[in-house]
Design a protein around this motif. Structure first.
Motif, PDB file in Angstrom:
ATOM      1  N   THR A   1      -1.010  35.542   6.359  1.00 29.68           N
ATOM      2  CA  THR A   1      -0.619  36.829   5.761  1.00 29.68           C
ATOM      3  C   THR A   1      -0.948  36.843   4.274  1.00 29.68           C
ATOM      4  OG1 THR A   1       1.137  37.213   7.381  1.00 29.68           O
ATOM      5  CG2 THR A   1       1.355  38.322   5.267  1.00 29.68           C
TER       6      THR A   1
ATOM      7  N   LEU B   1      -4.739  37.053   3.692  1.00 27.72           N
ATOM      8  CA  LEU B   1      -5.193  38.433   3.901  1.00 27.72           C
ATOM      9  C   LEU B   1      -4.842  39.300   2.693  1.00 27.72           C
ATOM     10  CD1 LEU B   1      -4.251  39.208   7.625  1.00 27.72           C
ATOM     11  CD2 LEU B   1      -6.540  39.233   6.629  1.00 27.72           C
ATOM     12  N   PHE B   2      -3.607  39.152   2.227  1.00 29.76           N
ATOM     13  CA  PHE B   2      -3.151  39.955   1.090  1.00 29.76           C
ATOM     14  C   PHE B   2      -3.971  39.655  -0.177  1.00 29.76           C
ATOM     15  CE2 PHE B   2      -0.310  39.730  -2.705  1.00 29.76           C
ATOM     16  CZ  PHE B   2      -0.325  41.083  -2.995  1.00 29.76           C
TER      17      PHE B   2
ATOM     18  N   ALA C   1     -10.665  41.860   9.523  1.00 29.28           N
ATOM     19  CA  ALA C   1      -9.368  42.299   8.980  1.00 29.28           C
ATOM     20  C   ALA C   1      -9.441  42.500   7.469  1.00 29.28           C
ATOM     21  CB  ALA C   1      -8.293  41.271   9.329  1.00 29.28           C
ATOM     22  N   VAL C   2     -10.110  41.576   6.767  1.00 24.70           N
ATOM     23  CA  VAL C   2     -10.225  41.699   5.310  1.00 24.70           C
ATOM     24  C   VAL C   2     -11.002  42.959   4.936  1.00 24.70           C
ATOM     25  CG1 VAL C   2     -11.376  40.710   3.288  1.00 24.70           C
ATOM     26  CG2 VAL C   2      -9.953  39.268   4.744  1.00 24.70           C
TER      27      VAL C   2
ATOM     28  N   LEU D   1      -8.807  46.111   5.696  1.00 23.35           N
ATOM     29  CA  LEU D   1      -7.723  46.283   4.722  1.00 23.35           C
ATOM     30  C   LEU D   1      -8.264  46.651   3.338  1.00 23.35           C
ATOM     31  CD1 LEU D   1      -5.488  43.247   5.758  1.00 23.35           C
ATOM     32  CD2 LEU D   1      -4.824  45.655   5.892  1.00 23.35           C
TER      33      LEU D   1
ATOM     34  N   THR E   1      -0.858  44.170   6.474  1.00 22.05           N
ATOM     35  CA  THR E   1      -1.500  42.994   7.088  1.00 22.05           C
ATOM     36  C   THR E   1      -0.979  42.754   8.502  1.00 22.05           C
ATOM     37  OG1 THR E   1       0.165  41.507   6.122  1.00 22.05           O
ATOM     38  CG2 THR E   1      -1.876  41.837   4.871  1.00 22.05           C
ATOM     39  N   SER E   2       0.208  43.297   8.812  1.00 22.92           N
ATOM     40  CA  SER E   2       0.777  43.099  10.153  1.00 22.92           C
ATOM     41  C   SER E   2      -0.091  43.742  11.237  1.00 22.92           C
ATOM     42  CB  SER E   2       2.198  43.667  10.214  1.00 22.92           C
ATOM     43  OG  SER E   2       2.196  45.059   9.952  1.00 22.92           O
TER      44      SER E   2
ATOM     45  N   ALA F   1      -3.149  43.449  11.529  1.00 27.13           N
ATOM     46  CA  ALA F   1      -4.186  42.488  11.920  1.00 27.13           C
ATOM     47  C   ALA F   1      -3.785  41.699  13.164  1.00 27.13           C
ATOM     48  CB  ALA F   1      -4.475  41.533  10.760  1.00 27.13           C
TER      49      ALA F   1
ATOM     50  N   GLU G   1      -1.577  36.000  12.038  1.00 26.78           N
ATOM     51  CA  GLU G   1      -0.679  36.125  10.889  1.00 26.78           C
ATOM     52  C   GLU G   1       0.773  36.225  11.351  1.00 26.78           C
ATOM     53  OE1 GLU G   1       0.178  39.289  12.351  1.00 26.78           O
ATOM     54  OE2 GLU G   1       0.753  39.634  10.279  1.00 26.78           O
TER      55      GLU G   1
END
Length: 228
Positions: A18, A21-22, A100-101, A104, A169-170, A172, A179
């Motif tokens: 997580t 990703l953030f 995912a990156v 986001l 991010t959740s 993903a 994550e």
């Protein structure tokens, strides 16, 4: 809660994904959002239209659709992340993580753009005109005069955008990234009688992450106020 304590390494690893990703999506969205903000306030009409269209389109599109596009439709268009194969300790950053990156970053950049544009509007027009009178081109005016002040003025809304990114991010988890929410679902499947404790443990984890980001945002805001 017992299930989480007995598998605390898996719990920490999930929040590690997580945070990765953030952090990666946060930096990329800040860079792209800054470019979009410059396009939207710049003197070139075509760039203003492109920037406005992008922000309007992305802001009105649910994040899950952006994820679905890069997970299912983009590979058919030749946009793939199979080249991504990085392993750092227990963390594996492969195709799903790359998709995912990108999802986001593209989604959050629209909101970064609008937060920063509000900061640009807070800068006195006379300062930009004075910089232009001194011979600075548009890029120089933005870099030397407008953007430094705009970033400082937009710290509170920018912090809200980044906190929203942590929660986003959740999404993903639905698309294969291991994550926090993905791990919580795995715990629920293995320890069905402890669902309330598991949910509480992961909620506490998210609150702690958000509180850390809020702490640093508040410090940055106070430092800005002192500097002025």
């Amino acid at each position: 809660m017992r299930a989480v304590l007995d598998n605390f390494d898996a719990y920490l690893q999930a929040f590690g994904y997580t945070l990765f990703l953030f952090l990666v999506a946060g930096v990329l969205s800040m860079l792209l959002g800054t470019v979009l903000a410059a396009m939207r306030v710049g003197p070139v009409a075509v760039l203003r239209v492109v920037g406005t269209t992008y922000v309007t389109l992305v802001r009105n599109t649910p994040l899950v659709i952006v994820f679905a596009f890069f997970s299912f439709a983009a590979p058919d268009l030749g946009i793939r992340f199979g080249w991504l194969d990085v392993h750092i300790g227990p963390f594996d950053f492969t195709t799903f993580f790359g998709a995912a990156v990108v999802s986001l970053s593209l989604y959050t950049s629209a909101f970064v753009c609008e937060a920063l544009r509000a900061g640009v509007n807070a800068v006195s027009l006379g300062q930009a005109e004075a910089a232009r009178a001194l011979g600075l081109p548009f890029a120089g005016v933005m870099r030397e005069v407008v953007l430094p002040q705009a970033f400082r003025a937009s710290i509170p809304p920018m912090a809200s955008v980044q906190i929203a990114l942590i929660k986003n991010t959740s999404v993903a988890a639905v698309f294969g990234v291991a994550e926090a929410v993905s791990q919580m679902r795995s715990f629920n499947n293995e320890f069905g009688t402890q669902r309330y404790g598991i949910a509480l443990a992961f909620a506490i984890g998210y609150v702690l992450v958000v509180e850390v980001v809020s702490y640093f945002a508040n410090r940055a805001e106070r430092r800005y106020r002192v500097a002025t």
